[in-house]
Design a protein around this motif. Structure first.
Motif, mmCIF file in Angstrom:
data_model
loop_
_atom_site.group_PDB
_atom_site.id
_atom_site.type_symbol
_atom_site.label_atom_id
_atom_site.label_comp_id
_atom_site.label_asym_id
_atom_site.label_seq_id
_atom_site.Cartn_x
_atom_site.Cartn_y
_atom_site.Cartn_z
ATOM 1 N N ALA A 7 0.831 -1.207 0.000
ATOM 2 C CA ALA A 7 0.000 0.000 0.000
ATOM 3 C C ALA A 7 0.865 1.256 0.000
ATOM 4 O O ALA A 7 0.532 2.254 -0.647
ATOM 5 C CB ALA A 7 -0.934 -0.005 1.205
ATOM 6 N N LEU A 10 2.025 1.834 -3.501
ATOM 7 C CA LEU A 10 0.943 2.305 -4.365
ATOM 8 C C LEU A 10 0.516 3.730 -4.044
ATOM 9 O O LEU A 10 -0.121 4.381 -4.876
ATOM 10 C CB LEU A 10 -0.268 1.378 -4.251
ATOM 11 N N GLN A 12 -1.348 4.333 -1.265
ATOM 12 C CA GLN A 12 -2.595 4.215 -0.488
ATOM 13 C C GLN A 12 -2.231 4.423 0.984
ATOM 14 O O GLN A 12 -2.127 3.487 1.765
ATOM 15 C CB GLN A 12 -3.221 2.836 -0.730
ATOM 16 N N ASN A 13 -2.068 5.668 1.339
ATOM 17 C CA ASN A 13 -1.467 5.999 2.631
ATOM 18 C C ASN A 13 -2.310 5.550 3.818
ATOM 19 O O ASN A 13 -1.777 5.039 4.812
ATOM 20 C CB ASN A 13 -1.202 7.497 2.706
ATOM 21 N N ASP A 14 -3.623 5.751 3.748
ATOM 22 C CA ASP A 14 -4.475 5.368 4.877
ATOM 23 C C ASP A 14 -4.430 3.863 5.109
ATOM 24 O O ASP A 14 -4.334 3.401 6.260
ATOM 25 C CB ASP A 14 -5.919 5.811 4.630
ATOM 26 N N LEU A 15 -4.491 3.098 4.013
ATOM 27 C CA LEU A 15 -4.431 1.639 4.138
ATOM 28 C C LEU A 15 -3.073 1.205 4.675
ATOM 29 O O LEU A 15 -2.994 0.333 5.551
ATOM 30 C CB LEU A 15 -4.701 0.991 2.779
ATOM 31 N N ASP A 594 -6.594 -3.782 -8.590
ATOM 32 C CA ASP A 594 -7.690 -3.115 -7.869
ATOM 33 C C ASP A 594 -7.808 -1.644 -8.268
ATOM 34 O O ASP A 594 -8.909 -1.113 -8.419
ATOM 35 C CB ASP A 594 -7.479 -3.233 -6.366
ATOM 36 N N LEU A 595 -6.658 -0.991 -8.436
ATOM 37 C CA LEU A 595 -6.682 0.413 -8.841
ATOM 38 C C LEU A 595 -7.246 0.570 -10.247
ATOM 39 O O LEU A 595 -8.015 1.492 -10.523
ATOM 40 C CB LEU A 595 -5.265 0.994 -8.789
ATOM 41 N N SER A 598 -11.046 -0.041 -10.240
ATOM 42 C CA SER A 598 -11.760 1.073 -9.607
ATOM 43 C C SER A 598 -11.802 2.293 -10.526
ATOM 44 O O SER A 598 -12.861 2.904 -10.720
ATOM 45 C CB SER A 598 -11.074 1.437 -8.291
ATOM 46 N N PRO A 651 -6.192 14.400 -4.677
ATOM 47 C CA PRO A 651 -6.122 14.107 -3.240
ATOM 48 C C PRO A 651 -5.888 15.374 -2.437
ATOM 49 O O PRO A 651 -5.519 16.412 -2.984
ATOM 50 C CB PRO A 651 -4.920 13.164 -3.152
ATOM 51 N N ALA A 663 -1.600 5.002 -7.013
ATOM 52 C CA ALA A 663 -2.992 5.193 -6.631
ATOM 53 C C ALA A 663 -3.506 6.566 -7.055
ATOM 54 O O ALA A 663 -4.691 6.727 -7.377
ATOM 55 C CB ALA A 663 -3.152 5.028 -5.127
ATOM 56 N N ARG A 667 -5.706 7.200 -11.110
ATOM 57 C CA ARG A 667 -7.054 7.780 -11.031
ATOM 58 C C ARG A 667 -7.130 9.106 -11.781
ATOM 59 O O ARG A 667 -8.085 9.361 -12.513
ATOM 60 C CB ARG A 667 -7.447 7.975 -9.564
#
Length: 743
Positions: A7, A10, A12-15, A594-595, A598, A651, A663, A667
């Motif tokens: 993560a 990628l 995905q800092n919160d994850l 997954d990215l 999404s 973000p 991530a 997007r």
């Protein structure tokens, strides 16, 4: 921890933070707890929360002092201090990191330490650090490093050693910019020693021999300030290359007026300087003077080309531009450059809508200069232009000629597709279908053959499969791949392919792995790329490396390594699809799955199309950089990324560095592609052209194409953009072959 590390990579800092915290809470092993805290600090740094990260890193060092993570915390503390413009503190932390024991990248870190010492005003420390790096064989002949050490000696007023290094680099290098740099530095040392004549000799050497370097401009300024006479032409050239165009215009004029026996050089660069200052008519006069007065000069041919370019690109006088080139061909029909200029005359005629003239000019290129390398393309473009004029019978004749003359399957399938389109234009639909059937069989997986299939089936461009399955398991596929390797390359039955083998001891591998560990991904990639190329004739070692690259997330390198193995098996593009599926699942993998899913769903883009675009843009290298400044998976220019981020209000606290995070980049890139698609009413060819070459260019080409995607592709005036669309279409087809499933 693995999920957290993934993560973090990628973006995905919160994850990542959540997983690191869970790992910390669930483990009693101090090594894991320390690594989890270190990971949390790296997340905080990635978010821009530097003060919080520093506190977390210091806690790692205090609470887990005997762990490897505590040592690494010093490295990241150094980076934090460096980001806070505190080089002295950064140097202290990096010293602590290095003092804890050797690593495979000590020399690299010593260079960074030397830079920090220089920034902190400690040149003595810098000299020692640089000297330590120079003892490593990897850097022993590094010219930039020697220049750095010379600067450090000069800052210490140790001019003897500074000059030794500068003059040594000058004698060893073949790079004119490096020579100009060390000349300037050596000259400054001579001035400090009170030896201006030696300084001026160095400065004059740069001005006279290396005018393209900006350091030569600095040398020129020093000479002018010292009232040293400078060759007027060289002085003008240095000013020109330094971007001092107004000054250069006047100096070139003075030189030309005072030097009757001159060649074309001053005319050439004065014309370019005049262009840069928007003085186009005077520029044209310079080209004319060069053409008239200096036949045979090295810039004589360029004068014809540049004159025509200014006429159409800056003065909007397309007719005059085309005539300039046609005049050259008329005057010098036997010149080896005549076909190239005749071809370009056709381009200019096409640009301003003189299609009949353009078609005739391109056909003339082929008829008059059949041995010219661009003659086949000229004949093909003549056919496209006749098609645009709705002269379908004439277009068919021209395309039939290209079909007969095509030397590659790609050329033949392209010609055949267009023969069919011309036949359809003539109302001969049955003949068109027969022709497209032939085209479809000519070059399996090639763009034009696959496009012919779409025309036969009446399916849209980039036909998405209705049913598909993106799941695969490389671990299950490895056994078949390894058996194929043993058979294809006669490998010993007992050869272990499952591990790294001797690669584990390879210096490039060890450096690459340590760079990766510290998050220095570009440096790590460079090491692994060197290793991959060194192994390109060894299928077993390349296979081992491929698996390691996949584990590290170096997907581009893994793709190249996989193709390298198939190359060794003498497989062309079509036959590679018969190789074990393991290799094709690597070459056309569903990376960042997954990215991708999404972003595809969010923007109503088919996942296989999005994967094809990413593969073309970056080959799944999350931190790729282009020479134009594009970044990340979808190669976004920072200004575009900022615009999309503002529009999406995501973000939070966006900066350009976020484009290196998959991530974020994926997007934003998917949204930008969707915006282009929506702008062009769902037309994917135009959307992709806009993504690559800008919406303004794409709009012009689409307007000229009469809503025909095949015509649009051929009208595109940038070969890069044409190849970009063709390549994505080919990738999309291969992804469809690999992942389409029956209902």
């Amino acid at each position: 921890m693995d999920q957290a590390d993934r993560a973090l990579f990628l973006g995905q800092n919160d994850l990542a933070e959540s997983e690191y915290q869970s790992a910390y809470a669930q483990s009693s092993d101090p090594q894991i707890q320390a690594a989890a805290q270190l990971g949390t600090a790296r997340v905080q740094m990635q978010r821009g929360e530097t003060d919080l990260a520093v506190s977390t890193l210091q806690q790692v060092g205090t609470q887990f002092s005997d762990t490897e993570a505590a040592r690494e915390a010093n490295y990241f503390l150094a980076q934090a201090a460096k980001g806070n413009d505190d080089p002295a503190k950064a140097a202290a932390y990096l010293e602590a990191f290095l003092a804890a024991g050797s690593t495979p990248i000590d020399a690299y870190l010593q260079i960074e330490l030397g830079d920090l010492y220089m920034d902190a005003g400690n040149p003595g420390g810098a000299v020692k650090a640089y000297e330590s790096a120079l003892q490593d064989s990897e850097y022993a002949n590094d010219e930039d490093l020697k220049i750095k050490q010379g600067r450090a000696y000069a800052a210490m007023q140790d001019y003897t050693n500074a000059l030794r290094l500068y003059l040594g680099v000058y004698d060893a290098t073949g790079n004119e910019f490096t020579k100009a740099e060390v000349n300037l530095l050596a000259g400054q040392v001579y001035l400090a020693l009170g030896i201006p004549e030696q300084a001026n000799a160095r400065f004059l050497d740069s001005v006279n021999n290396y005018p393209r370097s900006y350091d030569s401009y600095s040398a020129l300024v020093a000479l002018v300030d010292a009232n040293v006479a400078v060759d007027p032409l060289n002085r003008a050239l240095v000013d020109y290359f330094a971007g001092q165009y107004g000054v250069a215009v006047d100096l070139f004029k003075t030189y030309l007026e005072s030097t009757p026996d001159h060649n074309g050089t001053a005319h050439y660069y004065r014309a370019l300087a005049l262009r840069s200052t928007d003085q186009y008519q005077q520029e044209i006069a310079e080209w004319d003077a060069l053409i008239k007065d200096h036949p045979g000069d090295r810039f004589w041919l360029e004068a014809w080309k540049e004159k025509a370019y200014t006429q159409w690109a800056y003065l909007d006088d397309y007719a005059a531009a085309a005539q300039t080139l046609l005049d050259f061909v008329q005057l010098y029909p036997d010149d080896s450059n005549a076909p190239e200029l005749l071809f370009e005359a056709g381009r200019i005629q096409e640009r301003y809508g003189r299609l009949t003239d353009a078609a005739a000019t391109w056909e003339r290129v082929f008829n008059d200069y059949p041995s010219y390398s661009g003659s086949y393309q000229a004949l093909f473009l003549a056919g496209v232009t006749q098609y645009r004029l709705k002269n379908y019978a004439q277009a068919e004749v021209l395309f039939q000629r290209t079909l007969v003359l095509g030397s590659s399957l790609s050329d033949q399938s392209a010609a055949s597709l267009w023969v069919g389109k011309a036949q359809l234009g003539e109302g001969q639909s049955d003949k068109a279908r027969q022709t497209w059937q032939q085209a479809a069989a000519m070059d399996p997986t090639g763009y034009y053959s696959e496009r012919a299939k779409e025309l036969l089936e009446g399916t849209p461009e980039f036909r998405p499969p209705q049913y598909y399955d993106l799941a695969y398991d490389l671990d299950l596929e490895r056994s078949d791949a390894e058996q194929w390797l043993r058979t294809t390359f006669n490998l010993a039955a007992d050869l272990d392919l499952s591990g790294l083998g001797d690669l584990a001891q390879n210096t490039s591998y060890q450096r690459g792995l340590y760079f990766w560990k510290l998050g220095l991904l570009n440096e790590s990639l460079a090491e692994f790329d060197n290793l991959r190329q060194a192994l390109q004739s060894d299928p077993a070692a390349t296979y081992r490396l491929t698996n390691e690259l996949l584990d590290l997330g170096f997907y581009r390198e893994a793709i190249l390594a996989s193709r390298q193995i198939l190359n060794l098996a003498n497989m062309d593009d079509a036959s590679t699809l018969d190789a074990p599926v393991f290799f094709n699942h690597i070459r056309f993998g569903v990376y960042f799955k997954d990215l991708v899913l999404s972003a595809a769903q969010e923007n109503n883009i088919h996942p296989l199309l999005l994967l094809s675009v990413i593969r073309q843009e970056s080959m799944f290298e999350g931190y790729a950089r282009s020479s134009a400044g594009a970044r990340g998976l979808m190669q976004l220019i920072p200004s575009t990324g900022a615009e999309i981020a503002t529009t999406m209000n995501w973000p939070a606290n966006y900066t350009d560095s976020d484009l290196d995070l998959p991530a974020v980049n994926l997007r934003l890139g998917a949204r930008y592609l969707a915006n282009q698609r929506d702008y062009f009413g769902g037309e994917l060819y135009a959307a992709l052209a806009a993504y690559n070459a800008g919406p303004g260019n794409a709009a012009i080409w689409w307007q000229l194409s009469d809503n025909d995607p095949d015509l649009f592709l051929e009208i595109i005036r940038y070969s890069e953009t044409q190849n970009y669309i063709r390549q994505i279409a080919e990738f999309m087809n291969i992804y469809r072959l690999l992942y389409e499933r029956a209902p």
